[in-house]
Design an enzyme around this catalytic site. Sequence first.
Site, short mmCIF file in Angstrom:
data_model
loop_
_atom_site.label_atom_id
_atom_site.label_comp_id
_atom_site.label_asym_id
_atom_site.label_seq_id
_atom_site.Cartn_x
_atom_site.Cartn_y
_atom_site.Cartn_z
CB SER A 109 -9.38 -6.59 -2.24
OG SER A 109 -8.57 -7.64 -2.04
CB SER A 110 -9.80 -10.40 1.67
OG SER A 110 -8.89 -11.05 0.88
CB CYS A 111 -5.27 -7.39 0.13
SG CYS A 111 -5.83 -6.09 -1.04
CE1 TYR A 138 -7.02 -3.99 -6.86
CE2 TYR A 138 -6.95 -5.50 -4.84
CZ TYR A 138 -7.63 -4.91 -6.15
OH TYR A 138 -8.78 -5.49 -6.30
CE LYS A 142 -10.41 -2.75 -5.41
NZ LYS A 142 -11.58 -2.24 -6.25
#
Length: 311
Positions: A109-111, A138, A142
């Site tokens: 994810s881009s987060c 999260y 990841k």
Amino acid sequence: MMNKSEKIFVAGHRGLVGSALIRRLEREGFHNLPKRDRSQLDLADERAVQSFFGQERPAVVIFAAAKVGGIKANNDFPVEFLLDNLRIQNNIIHSAHGAGVRKLLFLGSSCIYPKFAPQPIPESALLSGPLESTNEAYAIAKIAGIKLCQAYAREYGANFISAMPTNLYGPNDNFDLETSHVLAALLRKAHEAKTSGAREIVVWGSGKPRREFLHVDDLASACLFLLEKYDSPEIINVGCGEDISIRELAELICDVVGFTGELAWDGTKPDGTPRKLLDITKLRNLGWQPTIPLRDGIAQTYDWFFKNVAH
Ligand code: GFB
């Protein structure tokens, strides 16, 4: 080229991403796609996952199974976002290696990038600064998944690659107002306000944060492209290359839905990271590009919502 009879396991095949992958794979003629519902296979159960891999022995795995949610769910349930995601990904990555999977695509994810990363965000920004607090749990899960894939590549020569998609939307998205991401939430709010004749919809935060939105069918196309053409353990971004403010997104959605009322801002809700636009130079240079303009993608998703959720 991937053989159309190759066994490909899409973990999380009912979700926003997994269902788009299955649609795309089936359209391309892939027909050996084992599926397990949550009731048949609990991905958090190590022994069950190991025995599934031992029996099915997929050649390729696409990892689209995760506990996901919008800013509020991430902020409210850090334990579940960290623990469930670590369990699921550890089980699948470890079992995939044990069962001799020839290629695995892990979706992040881009987060994962720092809150104040340079914009657009290059892949090299990973682990260069502190994370955004609303989705730290999260993001840490990841990042652990990326590192586990890279460790299998380094230690065992596994072809386990990792792609980082930007904010996604499309059919089969979660439209629950407490747990969804912004685009699905605003589609629902605008639709319900139009239908009930309400004068305004409530939008969270200040409207100033900027986000990049990619239609999930474009992500599915990028995933197939990467499975064919990308064999490096280095992470690669997947986005559309453009971002818009939440205010602009809300206005666009109201326009598509045909809601002509006002926007009311709920400043008690968090803004999250100020900007999250991926640098997609690496993927573009390999020869991939997105095809679905945001307005068209929102209209198509609204149509899906109208037929499948609203009714
Ligand atoms: O999409 P979203 O929940 O996730 O929120 P993030 C994006 C922005 O939209 C935030 C605002 O500034 C929200 O405050 N927003 C406005 C709303 N109205 C709403 C609404 O009704 N619902 C929601 N959900 N937001 C997530 C991460 O961050 O992005 C995850 O928490 C994941 O880890 C995902 O990476 C892609 O983009 O802020």
